[in-house]
Design an enzyme around this catalytic site. Structure first.
Site, short mmCIF file in Angstrom:
data_model
loop_
_atom_site.label_atom_id
_atom_site.label_comp_id
_atom_site.label_asym_id
_atom_site.label_seq_id
_atom_site.Cartn_x
_atom_site.Cartn_y
_atom_site.Cartn_z
N GLU A 149 0.82 -1.20 0.00
CA GLU A 149 0.00 0.00 0.00
C GLU A 149 0.86 1.26 0.00
O GLU A 149 0.48 2.30 -0.53
CB GLU A 149 -0.93 -0.01 1.23
CG GLU A 149 -2.24 0.68 1.00
CD GLU A 149 -3.27 0.39 2.08
OE1 GLU A 149 -4.31 -0.19 1.75
OE2 GLU A 149 -3.04 0.74 3.25
N HIS A 195 7.60 -26.78 0.05
CA HIS A 195 6.87 -27.84 -0.63
C HIS A 195 5.78 -27.29 -1.52
O HIS A 195 4.88 -28.02 -1.94
CB HIS A 195 6.30 -28.82 0.40
CG HIS A 195 7.38 -29.48 1.20
ND1 HIS A 195 7.91 -30.70 0.87
CD2 HIS A 195 8.06 -29.05 2.29
CE1 HIS A 195 8.86 -31.01 1.74
NE2 HIS A 195 8.97 -30.03 2.61
N LYS A 232 -13.55 2.17 -3.13
CA LYS A 232 -14.42 2.63 -2.03
C LYS A 232 -15.53 3.50 -2.59
O LYS A 232 -16.70 3.33 -2.24
CB LYS A 232 -13.60 3.47 -1.03
CG LYS A 232 -12.84 2.68 -0.01
CD LYS A 232 -12.31 3.65 1.04
CE LYS A 232 -11.28 3.02 1.93
NZ LYS A 232 -10.62 3.96 2.82
#
Ligand code: PA5
Length: 465
Positions: free
Chosen positions: A291, A320, A434
């Protein structure tokens, strides 16, 4: 106990496309400029988070008093927050307390409550939470710097209503505590109007840099964590990070190496802790790094589209799953191993199958030795395959070393922002989503955005199968 940083494997002497001394030397002017910006901005109060190791004494006392007053009344402390208001509390709890804290009987939690962080608004989460605990025996910490984040405030409204219905308005008041800005936003207004206890986030400290304010200190203290220790560790790291000489300043060097890496196409920052306790540090770091540094424009308004994509992994588990890619895939990553010298526990593998060579070598070896050896071996393999990597090591995970680590990453992020010439403290890219959400809900003031959304071309059914 001091955190160490080993960056040998970032250099051309050890990896094929590593950084040369010439490349480092060439950046001396940028380093000087970034150093000056860090000092000037701090002096001008634009990096208020850097003062947190020194100015939270009052908050610490108030927090500890409040914990003593409340802890026996509650079964669980519940964080309602998201992003910078949730990731730090989760990372610190995981780092310093028992991994199955909530499942321990209360006496094994030294009398402290359980901790839940309800950051997402997946409807299942809250409903299942209410089925897991007695929701009237919880203290709800509404954490929001802006005081208006939809996810957090929606959770708050649901919980406030639930509490008032179940225990009445008066008793509900004691079960909600807010952490927010002293002046701006709805939350402080609500807290004052409803008579909720509240703690203040210093106004100049942004969400993802706020872990060492009551945002992180209050949940940690409710879990018995030594919050003063976190601040002491951060202060020690602050001293190291004041060094002008980049070769003595670990956070600045971390940022510089990543910055050079970015110019060489290393667009991915892999964080790989070799300790379960540090697993959520990767999540916290991912937000901080992404961010803060992922930006379209630089400080001069030029389009730069910079940043590095953080990848959260865990050693040895992800050996793995992802290490194959790291060793043989594109040369686009910097891998940061995050290790510890001393784990809090020791466990030894029995010599059960001494006569089977593929198992016999494990007999008598501790898991401590196994995980450490696998970390070293993975570092060796990654280095041999020419991939840039570095290692951060905590002597032991304690409040103080964790404080060092958190503060280290914050300074590194800010310094990387200076080198990239971007604003590391805003997040304009989050606003579009937003605003679109508000428009879709028909929130007043978002009519223009709604019209823009309505005018967007419809999706073609042909491409939905
Ligand atoms: O770093 C940031 O500013 C954000 O990630 C915020 O922490 C997040 O959006 C939550 O914001 P707030 O604390 O205002 O509710």
């Amino acid at each position: 106990m001091k955190m160490r940083m080993d960056y040998n494997n970032m250099l051309s002497s050890r990896v094929s496309d590593g950084i040369t001394q010439q490349e480092l030397d060439k950046l001396s002017a940028s380093i000087k400029k970034a150093n000056k910006a860090m000092v000037d901005k701090r002096a001008a109060g634009k990096m208020a988070w850097r003062d947190l190791p020194y100015n939270q004494e009052g908050a610490v006392k108030e927090i500890n008093d409040y914990v003593n007053e409340m802890k026996d009344e509650i079964d669980a402390f519940v964080v309602l927050g998201i992003g910078g208001s949730a990731l730090g509390p989760m990372a610190v709890q995981q780092a310093l307390n028992h991994p199955w804290w909530n499942e321990l009987p209360r006496e094994k939690r030294n009398g402290f409550p359980k901790l839940y962080v309800l950051d997402n608004v997946d409807p299942e989460r809250l409903v299942y939470f209410f089925q897991t605990v007695d929701p009237t025996r919880c203290l709800y910490n509404v954490i929001s710097k802006s005081g208006s984040t939809s996810e957090t405030m929606s959770q708050f409204m649901i919980i406030q209503q639930m509490l008032e219905e179940k225990v009445g308005k008066e008793a509900a008041r004691r079960k909600i505590v807010c952490t927010t800005d002293a002046v701006s936003g709805n939350l402080i207004t609500i807290a004052k109007a409803e008579g909720y206890k509240y703690f203040i986030i210093p106004s100049a400290v942004g969400g993802r840099f706020s872990e060492l304010t009551p945002v992180g200190l209050l949940p940690a203290a409710f879990c018995g964590i030594d919050i003063k220790g976190l601040l002491v560790g951060a202060a020690a790291m602050d001293e190291a990070c004041k060094e002008e000489d980049i070769y003595k300043n670990p956070a600045h060097m971390y940022a510089l190496l990543h910055y050079i890496g970015m110019t060489k196409g290393k667009n991915i920052s892999v964080m790989m802790p070799y300790a379960d306790s540090l697993k959520f540090i990767s999540d916290w770091y991912a937000q901080l790094w992404a961010e803060s540094l992922g930006k379209q424009f630089d400080n001069d308004g030029k389009t730069v589209n910079v940043g590095q994509t953080p990848v959260k992994t865990l050693g040895v588990t992800d050996q793995h799953s992802q290490v194959q890619l790291y060793a043989e895939g594109p040369f686009d990553k910097i891998i940061v191993f995050l290790g510890v010298d001393e784990y809090r526990e020791t466990i030894t593998i029995p010599k059960t199958y001494a006569d089977m060579p593929s198992l016999g070598f494990l007999g008598g070896v501790t898991h401590n030795k196994l995980i450490k050896t696998e970390q070293d071996a993975t570092e060796y393999a990654i280095t041999k395959s020419g991939r840039m990597n570095m290692t951060l090591t905590l002597p032991k995970v304690t409040a103080s070393t964790l404080g060092q680590l958190l503060y280290f990453f914050e300074v590194a992020t800010a310094y990387a922002g200076e080198l990239l010439n971007i604003d590391a403290f805003d997040q304009p890219g989050v606003e579009e989503g937003k605003n679109a959400t508000y428009a879709m809900f028909g929130r007043p003031g978002y009519e223009e955005k709604k019209a823009e959304l309505d005018a967007a071309p419809a999706k073609d059914d042909k491409y939905i199968i």
